[in-house]
Motif scaffolding. Sequence first.
Motif, PDB file in Angstrom:
ATOM      1  N   TRP A 292       0.830  -1.197   0.000  1.00  0.00           N
ATOM      2  CA  TRP A 292       0.000   0.000   0.000  1.00  0.00           C
ATOM      3  C   TRP A 292       0.869   1.252   0.000  1.00  0.00           C
ATOM      4  O   TRP A 292       2.028   1.241   0.409  1.00  0.00           O
ATOM      5  CB  TRP A 292      -0.922   0.001   1.209  1.00  0.00           C
ATOM      6  CG  TRP A 292      -2.001  -1.028   1.094  1.00  0.00           C
ATOM      7  CD1 TRP A 292      -1.965  -2.313   1.512  1.00  0.00           C
ATOM      8  CD2 TRP A 292      -3.277  -0.858   0.470  1.00  0.00           C
ATOM      9  NE1 TRP A 292      -3.135  -2.958   1.211  1.00  0.00           N
ATOM     10  CE2 TRP A 292      -3.966  -2.086   0.570  1.00  0.00           C
ATOM     11  CE3 TRP A 292      -3.910   0.223  -0.160  1.00  0.00           C
ATOM     12  CZ2 TRP A 292      -5.243  -2.269   0.066  1.00  0.00           C
ATOM     13  CZ3 TRP A 292      -5.186   0.044  -0.662  1.00  0.00           C
ATOM     14  CH2 TRP A 292      -5.844  -1.190  -0.541  1.00  0.00           C
ATOM     15  N   PHE A 293       0.274   2.355  -0.463  1.00  0.00           N
ATOM     16  CA  PHE A 293       0.952   3.642  -0.553  1.00  0.00           C
ATOM     17  C   PHE A 293       2.187   3.509  -1.447  1.00  0.00           C
ATOM     18  O   PHE A 293       3.286   3.919  -1.101  1.00  0.00           O
ATOM     19  CB  PHE A 293       1.326   4.169   0.833  1.00  0.00           C
ATOM     20  CG  PHE A 293       0.190   4.112   1.811  1.00  0.00           C
ATOM     21  CD1 PHE A 293      -0.933   4.901   1.636  1.00  0.00           C
ATOM     22  CD2 PHE A 293       0.212   3.236   2.880  1.00  0.00           C
ATOM     23  CE1 PHE A 293      -1.999   4.836   2.520  1.00  0.00           C
ATOM     24  CE2 PHE A 293      -0.853   3.163   3.767  1.00  0.00           C
ATOM     25  CZ  PHE A 293      -1.963   3.969   3.589  1.00  0.00           C
ATOM     26  N   ASP A 294       1.946   2.927  -2.633  1.00  0.00           N
ATOM     27  CA  ASP A 294       3.037   2.607  -3.546  1.00  0.00           C
ATOM     28  C   ASP A 294       3.603   3.849  -4.217  1.00  0.00           C
ATOM     29  O   ASP A 294       4.777   3.892  -4.547  1.00  0.00           O
ATOM     30  CB  ASP A 294       2.534   1.618  -4.602  1.00  0.00           C
ATOM     31  CG  ASP A 294       3.633   1.157  -5.527  1.00  0.00           C
ATOM     32  OD1 ASP A 294       3.522   1.389  -6.741  1.00  0.00           O
ATOM     33  OD2 ASP A 294       4.609   0.576  -5.035  1.00  0.00           O
ATOM     34  N   ASP A 295       2.755   4.876  -4.471  1.00  0.00           N
ATOM     35  CA  ASP A 295       3.197   6.071  -5.170  1.00  0.00           C
ATOM     36  C   ASP A 295       3.099   7.268  -4.232  1.00  0.00           C
ATOM     37  O   ASP A 295       2.041   7.899  -4.123  1.00  0.00           O
ATOM     38  CB  ASP A 295       2.338   6.288  -6.420  1.00  0.00           C
ATOM     39  CG  ASP A 295       2.824   7.463  -7.249  1.00  0.00           C
ATOM     40  OD1 ASP A 295       3.846   8.081  -6.874  1.00  0.00           O
ATOM     41  OD2 ASP A 295       2.183   7.766  -8.281  1.00  0.00           O
ATOM     42  N   PRO A 296       4.174   7.621  -3.539  1.00  0.00           N
ATOM     43  CA  PRO A 296       4.108   8.748  -2.596  1.00  0.00           C
ATOM     44  C   PRO A 296       3.822  10.080  -3.276  1.00  0.00           C
ATOM     45  O   PRO A 296       3.383  11.027  -2.620  1.00  0.00           O
ATOM     46  CB  PRO A 296       5.491   8.738  -1.933  1.00  0.00           C
ATOM     47  CG  PRO A 296       6.378   8.013  -2.895  1.00  0.00           C
ATOM     48  CD  PRO A 296       5.509   7.010  -3.581  1.00  0.00           C
ATOM     49  N   ASP A 297       4.070  10.177  -4.601  1.00  0.00           N
ATOM     50  CA  ASP A 297       3.787  11.419  -5.311  1.00  0.00           C
ATOM     51  C   ASP A 297       2.293  11.715  -5.377  1.00  0.00           C
ATOM     52  O   ASP A 297       1.896  12.823  -5.755  1.00  0.00           O
ATOM     53  CB  ASP A 297       4.357  11.355  -6.729  1.00  0.00           C
ATOM     54  CG  ASP A 297       5.876  11.300  -6.740  1.00  0.00           C
ATOM     55  OD1 ASP A 297       6.481  11.760  -5.745  1.00  0.00           O
ATOM     56  OD2 ASP A 297       6.446  10.800  -7.723  1.00  0.00           O
ATOM     57  N   ALA A 298       1.455  10.720  -5.046  1.00  0.00           N
ATOM     58  CA  ALA A 298       0.007  10.924  -5.096  1.00  0.00           C
ATOM     59  C   ALA A 298      -0.522  11.637  -3.860  1.00  0.00           C
ATOM     60  O   ALA A 298      -1.672  12.091  -3.857  1.00  0.00           O
ATOM     61  CB  ALA A 298      -0.705   9.579  -5.255  1.00  0.00           C
ATOM     62  N   ARG A 350      -3.615   5.483  -7.245  1.00  0.00           N
ATOM     63  CA  ARG A 350      -2.172   5.569  -7.390  1.00  0.00           C
ATOM     64  C   ARG A 350      -1.443   5.117  -6.128  1.00  0.00           C
ATOM     65  O   ARG A 350      -0.278   4.709  -6.167  1.00  0.00           O
ATOM     66  CB  ARG A 350      -1.771   6.995  -7.719  1.00  0.00           C
ATOM     67  CG  ARG A 350      -2.211   7.485  -9.077  1.00  0.00           C
ATOM     68  CD  ARG A 350      -1.973   8.964  -9.236  1.00  0.00           C
ATOM     69  NE  ARG A 350      -0.565   9.314  -9.004  1.00  0.00           N
ATOM     70  CZ  ARG A 350      -0.112  10.568  -8.896  1.00  0.00           C
ATOM     71  NH1 ARG A 350      -0.976  11.578  -8.967  1.00  0.00           N
ATOM     72  NH2 ARG A 350       1.169  10.793  -8.719  1.00  0.00           N
ATOM     73  N   MET A 351      -2.112   5.184  -4.995  1.00  0.00           N
ATOM     74  CA  MET A 351      -1.506   4.790  -3.724  1.00  0.00           C
ATOM     75  C   MET A 351      -1.665   3.304  -3.447  1.00  0.00           C
ATOM     76  O   MET A 351      -1.104   2.787  -2.480  1.00  0.00           O
ATOM     77  CB  MET A 351      -2.137   5.601  -2.588  1.00  0.00           C
ATOM     78  CG  MET A 351      -1.947   7.099  -2.734  1.00  0.00           C
ATOM     79  SD  MET A 351      -2.872   8.071  -1.523  1.00  0.00           S
ATOM     80  CE  MET A 351      -2.105   7.524  -0.010  1.00  0.00           C
ATOM     81  N   MET A 352      -2.447   2.616  -4.288  1.00  0.00           N
ATOM     82  CA  MET A 352      -2.637   1.188  -4.111  1.00  0.00           C
ATOM     83  C   MET A 352      -1.538   0.413  -4.813  1.00  0.00           C
ATOM     84  O   MET A 352      -0.812   0.973  -5.648  1.00  0.00           O
ATOM     85  CB  MET A 352      -4.013   0.783  -4.662  1.00  0.00           C
ATOM     86  CG  MET A 352      -5.183   1.435  -3.946  1.00  0.00           C
ATOM     87  SD  MET A 352      -6.764   1.016  -4.706  1.00  0.00           S
ATOM     88  CE  MET A 352      -6.788  -0.758  -4.414  1.00  0.00           C
ATOM     89  N   PRO A 353      -1.359  -0.875  -4.529  1.00  0.00           N
ATOM     90  CA  PRO A 353      -0.353  -1.681  -5.231  1.00  0.00           C
ATOM     91  C   PRO A 353      -0.624  -1.720  -6.720  1.00  0.00           C
ATOM     92  O   PRO A 353      -1.755  -1.539  -7.171  1.00  0.00           O
ATOM     93  CB  PRO A 353      -0.504  -3.081  -4.589  1.00  0.00           C
ATOM     94  CG  PRO A 353      -1.198  -2.842  -3.302  1.00  0.00           C
ATOM     95  CD  PRO A 353      -2.079  -1.652  -3.494  1.00  0.00           C
ATOM     96  N   ALA A 354       0.438  -1.954  -7.489  1.00  0.00           N
ATOM     97  CA  ALA A 354       0.261  -2.077  -8.940  1.00  0.00           C
ATOM     98  C   ALA A 354      -0.660  -3.228  -9.291  1.00  0.00           C
ATOM     99  O   ALA A 354      -1.270  -3.223 -10.343  1.00  0.00           O
ATOM    100  CB  ALA A 354       1.635  -2.257  -9.609  1.00  0.00           C
ATOM    101  N   ASN A 355      -0.752  -4.230  -8.409  1.00  0.00           N
ATOM    102  CA  ASN A 355      -1.736  -5.315  -8.561  1.00  0.00           C
ATOM    103  C   ASN A 355      -1.611  -6.021  -9.897  1.00  0.00           C
ATOM    104  O   ASN A 355      -2.485  -5.950 -10.747  1.00  0.00           O
ATOM    105  CB  ASN A 355      -3.160  -4.746  -8.391  1.00  0.00           C
ATOM    106  CG  ASN A 355      -4.182  -5.861  -8.277  1.00  0.00           C
ATOM    107  OD1 ASN A 355      -3.854  -6.986  -7.928  1.00  0.00           O
ATOM    108  ND2 ASN A 355      -5.422  -5.543  -8.564  1.00  0.00           N
ATOM    109  N   LEU A 356      -0.496  -6.702 -10.062  1.00  0.00           N
ATOM    110  CA  LEU A 356      -0.258  -7.428 -11.302  1.00  0.00           C
ATOM    111  C   LEU A 356      -1.396  -8.368 -11.648  1.00  0.00           C
ATOM    112  O   LEU A 356      -1.594  -8.668 -12.800  1.00  0.00           O
ATOM    113  CB  LEU A 356       1.046  -8.231 -11.203  1.00  0.00           C
ATOM    114  CG  LEU A 356       2.324  -7.411 -11.099  1.00  0.00           C
ATOM    115  CD1 LEU A 356       3.515  -8.344 -10.907  1.00  0.00           C
ATOM    116  CD2 LEU A 356       2.531  -6.566 -12.310  1.00  0.00           C
TER     117      LEU A 356
END
Length: 356
Positions: A292-298, A350-356
């Motif tokens: 979680w919180f994968d993209d801190p820029d969000a 954007r803060m969630m996992p990329a979830n392949l």
Amino acid sequence: MFAFVAYQLWGTGIATARAQGDLETAFAQLISSTTTSPPTTTPAPTTTAPDGAAPTSAAPTTTLPPPQPFPAPPRGEPLARIEIPSIGVDKIVVEGIRYADLRKGPGHFPETPLPGQFGNAAIAGHRTTYGEPFVDIDRITVGDEIVITAAWGSRYIYVVTESLIVAPDDYALVVPTLDPRVASLALISCNPKFSTRERIVVRAVVDTDRSDPVTLAGTPGAPDLRPLATTLPGGPETSVATATTVPTATSTPTATSTPTATTAPTATNPPVTTAPTVESGADGEEVFESSWFDDPDAYPAVAFWGLLLTAIALAATALSRKVMRNWVGFAAGIIPFGVALYFFFVNISRMMPANL
């Protein structure tokens, strides 16, 4: 919360459909620009015959333009078309597997070879959101075909060899190249549906008889080196061809060399195998284990749209109290609130996992 779930399952597909439409156009332009290069015609030289005879000229020669290398495109740009007839997949693959890339469609792991090159080309795709390109990946069976049309016009047919379930920390076993003499493909997604608890991996190997020539990394259009993948003999003294090593004529035994019992390789000698290397911090490794919180820029965008949502709700409530009718504030605030809520969901994703 229900609205966010609905956005994830269906709303994200709207953005992906639009992105795929733009990618289709860009990919068609790439194909046309690389397959319509006109041949070069060299005028025939004219020679003057002696004693006043008619001049003669040789037939003009026509040469095809030399093949051009096709490096990997920038992140998010079209790389290839993937077709899986058994599950009805027909999508444009982009370069990269970050959130911004996978929201457009399936993405190619940048640290792996390109499709049609020796080594393992890995492609990831969502299974439940953003158009769910790999929603039925578990229905792919051994023997199914995966057709890849590259941006440079080459077409490769891969035949599925296995499907396996791995843990999210098994990146080093499923993505890096295990045998640089074989052009292989790996499709990767989450498993089971609606979960990132595991990864499902579908492996395939190129069918050399029905595909365009396979090339070394970074040199599409190079001489056909497919025999390396099938006829390279085993043995501890055998050198394996990689992206930087190509066997030369000096390694071919001559008629004068007589093998002896102590130097001749035997059928029981296995080929040398080495563990695949994994570059620390590679995109694929990070996405495989993302949390979680994968993209801190969000963070700033989430804060902005969250505050705007709160302001719209407060303004609508104040308007309803002022005119003594609740429906007035609701009617005035529903449209701006819905727009702000959409962009709030976009940035929350954007803060969630990329979830392949």
